[in-house]
Design a protein around this motif. Structure first.
Motif: not given
Length: 179
Positions: A61, A65, A70-75, A79
């Protein structure tokens, strides 16, 4: 494709950790090189899981930044499932390590089943209860005591990681005080 490789890596290592427990339990004690290989891989894999979890939890993260990404996870569900797979894998690797250490040291108890080893290490990692491990190892074996210490630290660390990562993802609950 990247998600598939991560999923395959986690599931493959989980399966390998289970097979390592079975193999170390049933392989004759005279094949010490096999025990050293499995012991080394188990230690490296537990270390890898911890480093990876710290990286994902704290630094991915921050790194995103810093690079204005953009920081995101698949689901979140995926996770959590992968994290729990890692937790189970760690418990199995500690079972394999314990069997390896006992067979390398020539102190392997013939009266303990494979399930005894797995159960003892699950209890130690999950609730920090080393009584069954000490019973299987026949008292206070210094190598096993050190293994128990690292197991406890790993279990505590993984529990804290799980809580730190996902406590904020729980849905908010309304309180009567807020109304």
């Amino acid at each position: 494709m990247g998600y598939f490789l991560v999923d395959a890596w986690v599931l493959g290592n989980l399966l390998f950790s289970f097979l390592a427990v079975v193999a170390t339990y049933y392989i004759n004690s005279c094949f010490k090189i096999i025990f050293w290989i499995i012991l080394t891989y188990g230690v490296l894999r537990v270390f890898e899981i911890i480093v990876y979890q710290v990286n994902v939890l704290f630094f991915d993260r921050i790194r995103a930044k810093k690079n204005n990404q953009k920081y995101s996870i698949k689901s979140v569900t995926r996770t959590v499932i992968l994290l729990l797979h890692n937790f189970v894998e760690i418990m199995l690797w500690y079972s394999a390590m314990m069997i390896c250490l006992l067979k390398i040291g020539g102190n392997f108890p013939d009266n303990s089943s494979i399930w005894d080893f797995i159960r003892a290490n699950i209890l130690n990692v999950a609730i920090f209860n080393a009584d069954e491990i000490e019973q299987i190892a026949g008292g206070r074996n210094s190598t096993i005591v050190n293994l128990i210490f690292f197991e406890n630290i790993t279990g505590l660390f993984m529990t804290l990681l799980c809580l730190a990562r996902f406590i904020n993802l729980l849905p908010p609950v309304e309180s009567e005080e807020e109304m």
